[in-house]
Design a protein around this motif. Structure first.
Motif, PDB file in Angstrom:
ATOM      1  N   HIS A   1       0.833  -1.198   0.000  1.00 22.16           N
ATOM      2  CA  HIS A   1       0.000   0.000   0.000  1.00 22.16           C
ATOM      3  C   HIS A   1       0.877   1.262   0.000  1.00 22.16           C
TER       4      HIS A   1
ATOM      5  N   HIS B   1       1.486   4.514  -3.022  1.00 26.86           N
ATOM      6  CA  HIS B   1       1.395   5.967  -2.844  1.00 26.86           C
ATOM      7  C   HIS B   1       2.692   6.663  -3.219  1.00 26.86           C
TER       8      HIS B   1
ATOM      9  N   HIS C   1      -3.487   3.463  -8.353  1.00 31.16           N
ATOM     10  CA  HIS C   1      -4.123   3.575  -7.031  1.00 31.16           C
ATOM     11  C   HIS C   1      -4.989   4.836  -6.927  1.00 31.16           C
TER      12      HIS C   1
ATOM     13  N   HIS D   1      -8.611   6.186  -4.928  1.00 28.76           N
ATOM     14  CA  HIS D   1      -8.692   7.367  -4.055  1.00 28.76           C
ATOM     15  C   HIS D   1      -9.557   8.485  -4.625  1.00 28.76           C
TER      16      HIS D   1
ATOM     17  N   HIS E   1      -7.204   8.197   5.842  1.00 31.42           N
ATOM     18  CA  HIS E   1      -6.317   7.885   4.704  1.00 31.42           C
ATOM     19  C   HIS E   1      -6.915   8.371   3.370  1.00 31.42           C
TER      20      HIS E   1
HETATM   21 ZN    ZN Z   1      -4.297   4.310  -0.432  1.00 30.68          ZN
END
Ligand code: ZN
Length: 285
Positions: free
Chosen positions: A106, A110, A119, A123, A203
């Motif tokens: 994870h 990012h 990713h 988001h 997050h």
């Molecule tokens: Zn994430």
């Protein structure tokens, strides 16, 4: 019968479908964060985006993980086969290693621009709820075969352990993405061990420092261990999403699927006007 069918299809899938149904009811009844988008529209978009990713999970990710685990078993390769201890202890170590792998996976999603391309689709959801848990670009699934596969390989996890972990991974992912307002004290307690909705909600904030925290998937202690935890943000102050991907009309299914192959926009700095509450480790309502 093939172990994936036996464990994942016939046991895992009904369990995960029931968890999904229960969480859907819970988040409808006890809502945590206010919605900004029509719910039905998001259900449709997130479901369609998830189809290729689910296809790859079942037809590529799981078969590769099981193959790696079976090869390890045959060659007695991987940590599991290198030391003597009670089997329960060894299973626990294996599960922890797999979850540590998910935490690191994870983080790199990012930090590495090539991975962030994929990713960001997850988001860019302007709300965070159960359906966000399935909103993943299929490209991210391909990347995880290599990265998470390495942890299966090195840990010496058995095929059964890999599949059991995957079922738990999917279940907790559904749970921590859900918009379910759990009783605060209960969530605080649960969060000592696992990732919970308030923790993961932070997050998904549009404030960069908040997105750059709470990466753990099942066990919350990885974030505590590596100082990536942030719990002191009030849920009703969180604006969910990515500042430069916030135009709802633009984020269609077609656009989301091709987004990783377009020029990725930089994260715009959002002014943080909220009070900062002392102590990143203190969960607030
Ligand atoms: Zn994430």
């Amino acid at each position: 019968m093939n172990i994936i069918k036996r464990v994942f299809d016939f046991r895992g899938t009904p369990i995960l479908a029931s968890v999904f149904a229960a969480l859907f009811i819970a988040e409808s009844k006890w809502q945590l964060r206010k919605r900004v988008q029509p719910r039905v529209k998001r259900i449709i978009i997130n479901s369609i985006v998830s189809i290729p990713a689910f296809g790859l999970l079942r037809c590529l990710f799981l078969p590769v993980m099981v193959k790696l685990a079976t090869k390890n078993e045959q060659n007695r390769f991987g940590l599991y086969y290198q030391y003597k201890a009670h089997p329960l202890f060894k299973y626990t170590v294996t599960i922890l290693l797999l979850d540590y792998g998910s935490y690191l996976w994870h983080i790199v999603n990012h930090k590495i621009p090539l991975l962030w391309r994929f990713h960001v689709v997850h988001h860019s959801d302007a709300d965070l709820d159960l359906t966000t848990a399935i909103r993943f670009h299929f490209g991210e699934m391909i990347g995880s075969v290599f990265f998470r596969g390495a942890f299966v390989f090195l840990s010496g996890a058995s095929a059964k352990t890999v599949l059991a972990y995957e079922i738990a991974f999917e279940g907790v992912t559904q749970f921590h993405h859900s918009n379910w307002r759990l009783p605060f004290k209960l969530e605080k307690l649960l969060n000592k061990l696992i990732v919970t909705p308030r923790m993961h909600g932070i997050h998904h904030s549009i404030i960069r420092e908040e997105t750059d925290s709470n990466y753990a998937v099942i066990f919350s202690f990885w974030d505590r261990l590596y100082n990536t935890i942030r719990l002191n943000v009030q849920q009703d102050l969180i604006v969910t999403g990515v500042p430069t991907y916030s135009d709802a009309d633009e984020l269609t299914v077609g656009y989301l699927l091709k987004l990783p192959f377009t020029k990725i926009r930089k994260w715009e700095k959002v002014m943080d006007a909220r009070h900062s509450i002392e102590g990143v480790n203190n969960m607030v309502e």
